[in-house]
Scaffold this active site. Sequence first.
Site, PDB file in Angstrom:
ATOM      1  CG  ASP A   1       6.460   9.445 -10.123  1.00 25.37           C
ATOM      2  OD1 ASP A   1       6.107   9.368  -8.825  1.00 25.37           O
ATOM      3  OD2 ASP A   1       6.439   8.614 -10.808  1.00 25.37           O
TER       4      ASP A   1
ATOM      5  CG  ASP B   1      -2.172   0.844   0.944  1.00 25.16           C
ATOM      6  OD1 ASP B   1      -2.873   0.800  -0.154  1.00 25.16           O
ATOM      7  OD2 ASP B   1      -2.263   1.763   1.651  1.00 25.16           O
TER       8      ASP B   1
END
Length: 202
Positions: free
Chosen positions: A164, A75
């Site tokens: 990102d 996770d």
Amino acid sequence: MALQLEFGTVLVSATHNPGKASEIAALLDGRFEVLTAGALGLPEPDEVEQTFVGNAVLKARAAADASGRIAIADDSGLAVAALGGAPGVLSARWAETPEGARDFAFAMDKVEQAIARTGSADRSARFHSALAVAWPQGAVVAVEGTVDGTLVFPGRGTRGFGYDPIFLPQGETETFGEMDPARKHAISHRAVAFAKLRAALF
Ligand code: IMP
């Protein structure tokens, strides 16, 4: 010792995403054969925990108990200091648009707007990756890797995925979205977590 993983063990990856299962197999140096929970027809549990480790353990435990095999789950997500750690375990959910699509440009805008509403000048953030390995009806080993950075708006770069483009890791000049993927894989939260898992289990 009982909680070591033997070379060639069949592991169930508690994911319904075959891409993620092959990424996990590669990150474990190809030592294991990895089957997906999806391929085995196992149900997907709701991720109801408040922490990354909690959700990784919940998923690994469910896959191990349902399959009778050793299972691995992950996770991950982005915790933003100015937002008290949000989106955190809800990182994927913040990308859901009102039309039901998954859109990370939308999620990154949401993060920018939420920070602006706080009035805080703090742009620090941390990526988390939790990994859990569970034995059927038995033990569980969980580890967590993190990487610290600063958020930049607008985001930069088209590489990587998710958040990102807005994440500039500490000590770097390029965001995860601009960086050579090999560099990201060397320093990322996921790399740190897998190194810890290898140290714990091999
Ligand atoms: P998970 O599949 O529940 O672990 O969801 C993780 C969420 O965090 C996804 O929405 C990802 O986009 C985001 N996330 C996790 N790791 C990264 C990363 O390395 N880069 C960008 N986003 C990430």
